[in-house]
Design a protein around this motif. Structure first.
Motif, short mmCIF file in Angstrom:
data_model
loop_
_atom_site.label_atom_id
_atom_site.label_comp_id
_atom_site.label_asym_id
_atom_site.label_seq_id
_atom_site.Cartn_x
_atom_site.Cartn_y
_atom_site.Cartn_z
N LEU A 1 -15.94 -2.80 3.76
CA LEU A 1 -14.53 -2.42 3.61
C LEU A 1 -13.60 -3.44 4.26
N GLY A 2 -14.08 -4.12 5.29
CA GLY A 2 -13.25 -5.12 5.96
C GLY A 2 -12.88 -6.27 5.04
N LEU A 3 -13.69 -6.50 4.00
CA LEU A 3 -13.41 -7.59 3.06
C LEU A 3 -12.29 -7.26 2.09
N TRP A 4 -11.89 -6.00 2.06
CA TRP A 4 -10.82 -5.60 1.14
C TRP A 4 -9.57 -5.12 1.89
N ARG A 5 -9.38 -5.68 3.08
CA ARG A 5 -8.15 -5.40 3.83
C ARG A 5 -6.94 -5.84 3.01
N GLY A 6 -5.91 -5.01 2.97
CA GLY A 6 -4.67 -5.39 2.32
C GLY A 6 -4.72 -5.39 0.80
N LEU A 7 -5.77 -4.83 0.22
CA LEU A 7 -5.90 -4.86 -1.25
C LEU A 7 -4.83 -4.03 -1.94
N THR A 8 -4.55 -2.83 -1.42
CA THR A 8 -3.58 -1.94 -2.07
C THR A 8 -2.19 -2.56 -2.17
N VAL B 1 4.36 -8.81 2.95
CA VAL B 1 4.30 -8.62 4.40
C VAL B 1 3.19 -7.63 4.76
N LEU B 2 3.12 -6.52 4.03
CA LEU B 2 2.09 -5.51 4.31
C LEU B 2 0.70 -6.08 4.08
N THR B 3 0.55 -6.89 3.04
CA THR B 3 -0.75 -7.49 2.73
C THR B 3 -1.21 -8.43 3.84
N ILE B 4 -0.34 -9.36 4.22
CA ILE B 4 -0.72 -10.36 5.23
C ILE B 4 -0.96 -9.72 6.58
N ARG B 5 -0.14 -8.76 6.95
CA ARG B 5 -0.32 -8.12 8.27
C ARG B 5 -1.57 -7.25 8.30
N ALA B 6 -1.92 -6.63 7.17
CA ALA B 6 -3.15 -5.84 7.12
C ALA B 6 -4.37 -6.75 7.33
N ILE B 7 -4.32 -7.94 6.74
CA ILE B 7 -5.41 -8.91 6.93
C ILE B 7 -5.42 -9.42 8.36
N ALA B 8 -4.24 -9.67 8.92
CA ALA B 8 -4.13 -10.21 10.28
C ALA B 8 -4.64 -9.22 11.33
N GLU B 9 -4.70 -7.94 11.00
CA GLU B 9 -5.21 -6.95 11.95
C GLU B 9 -6.67 -7.21 12.32
N PHE B 10 -7.35 -7.98 11.51
CA PHE B 10 -8.75 -8.32 11.81
C PHE B 10 -8.87 -9.02 13.16
N VAL B 11 -7.85 -9.79 13.52
CA VAL B 11 -7.89 -10.58 14.75
C VAL B 11 -7.91 -9.66 15.98
N TYR C 1 -1.69 -1.18 9.74
CA TYR C 1 -1.40 -1.51 8.35
C TYR C 1 -2.55 -1.17 7.41
N SER C 2 -3.54 -0.47 7.90
CA SER C 2 -4.68 -0.15 7.04
C SER C 2 -5.31 1.19 7.42
N GLY C 3 -4.52 2.08 7.98
CA GLY C 3 -5.12 3.30 8.51
C GLY C 3 -4.67 4.59 7.89
N ASP C 4 -4.21 4.60 6.62
CA ASP C 4 -3.85 5.89 6.02
C ASP C 4 -4.37 5.97 4.58
N LEU C 5 -4.11 7.11 3.93
CA LEU C 5 -4.64 7.34 2.59
C LEU C 5 -3.99 6.46 1.53
N THR C 6 -2.86 5.83 1.84
CA THR C 6 -2.18 4.96 0.87
C THR C 6 -2.61 3.51 1.03
N GLY C 7 -3.71 3.27 1.71
CA GLY C 7 -4.17 1.90 1.91
C GLY C 7 -3.29 1.13 2.86
N GLY C 8 -2.62 1.81 3.77
CA GLY C 8 -1.76 1.16 4.75
C GLY C 8 -0.33 0.96 4.31
N MET C 9 0.04 1.44 3.12
CA MET C 9 1.40 1.24 2.61
C MET C 9 2.43 1.95 3.47
N VAL C 10 2.24 3.25 3.68
CA VAL C 10 3.22 4.05 4.42
C VAL C 10 3.20 3.68 5.90
#
Length: 319
Positions: free
Chosen positions: A74-81, A147-157, A163-172
């Motif tokens: 699942l970590g490989l699909w961070r920020g997909l939504t 912005v949501l996409t890049i920050r969701a990926i950056a959370e890996f650091v 940015y990736s912790g809800d049912l909307t894929g981190g959107m809300v």
């Protein structure tokens, strides 16, 4: 005011793009982390094709393997939504723009031959300005999703879940976190370098295509490939703006990736551009296979090693 009407049928081209994006998203995740300067795997000693000693960084595929080991698949699909949403929004925006400002009708070969050089240039300028305006609107409207996409990926650091912790894929949760951290304008963080880069790519790509097809090539079949060639050249030329844009999207975002020691405290995007240029880092992430460490190095005999903080300490530990 006209309402934005959704297409009755899902465009096949858009469906293909979404599918391709979904499949290759893990490579995008590793690429973005490279652009942000996050290199968790130490470089290994190797040699270039010319036989010179060098330090090799992991390829994008090795980087994906590291992400999978640390966070699972699942970590490989961070920020997909938000990324898929951005593609859809840009497609709808471009379609609506075409309805409001239709492109010029294609001319036949005979009509093209009848145009003199001045008329050809005027036609090129009109079409290019229209395409640049289209791209500008698409970029501005889709930037919050970028912005949501890049920050969701950056959370890996730093391992955050903003940015990736809800049912909307981190959107809300991502929108709420961005507004709380940076205000409403935070949703357009990194806009200017991205806008400059993408609009410039349209302009340069169109100019190369026009010049080559008008004054160089005569073969009709060969002209079909000019656009792809021009796109490759312009993408390479303005790639640094993509790096700067993504860095500024994360800078001062409340994520660990946007602060020292992972990233300097940039004043603005020009400061970021200047710093990365001075460090020869404007092209980082552009190569997914063969990557070399370009930071401080020391060569001892035929071996090369990266300079670390421990090397700068005195043997006795004093100053």
């Amino acid at each position: 005011m006209d309402k934005l009407e959704l297409p009755q049928e899902f465009p096949s081209g858009l469906a293909l793009k979404l599918g391709t994006t979904m499949v290759f998203h893990p490579l995008e995740v590793s690429k973005v982390l490279m652009q942000l300067g996050h290199e968790p795997i130490a470089p290994r000693r190797t040699k270039t094709l010319m036989g010179k000693p060098a330090l090799a960084l992991p390829s994008a595929f090795q980087y994906c393997g590291y992400i999978r080991k640390r966070e699972g698949l699942l970590g490989l699909w961070r920020g997909l939504t938000p990324r898929l949403s951005s593609i859809i929004v840009q497609n709808l925006t471009a379609t609506k723009f075409d309805e409001l400002f239709p492109p010029e009708a294609e001319l036949t070969e005979e009509e093209e031959r009848q145009l003199n050089d001045e008329e050809k240039i005027q036609k090129f300028v009109r079409m290019t300005l229209r395409d640049m305006a289209n791209k500008t609107v698409c970029v501005v409207i889709s930037q919050p999703l970028q912005v949501l996409t890049i920050r969701a990926i950056a959370e890996f650091v730093g391992g955050e879940q903003k940015y990736s912790g809800d049912l909307t894929g981190g959107m809300v949760s991502g929108i709420v976190s961005t507004v709380n951290e940076n205000g409403i304008l935070g949703l357009w963080s990194g806009l200017f370098p991205r806008l400059i880069g993408e609009v410039s790519m349209v302009a340069v790509s169109s100019a190369i295509t026009f010049l080559v097809n008008t004054y160089v090539l005569q073969d009709k079949e060969m002209k079909k490939f000019t656009g792809n060639f021009a796109g490759f050249i312009s993408q390479s030329l303005f790639y640094p703006f993509q790096v700067v844009g993504n860095c500024m999207t994360v800078s001062r975002s409340g994520l660990a990736a946007g602060y020292p020691p992972f990233m300097p405290m940039y004043i603005n995007w020009i400061d970021c551009l200047s710093h990365l240029k001075s460090q020869n880092q404007l092209k980082r992430g552009s190569s997914l296979l063969f990557r070399y460490y370009t930071g401080p190095q020391v060569i001892v005999g035929d071996r090369i090693m990266p300079v670390t903080a421990n090397m700068l300490k005195s043997p006795g530990g004093g100053v």
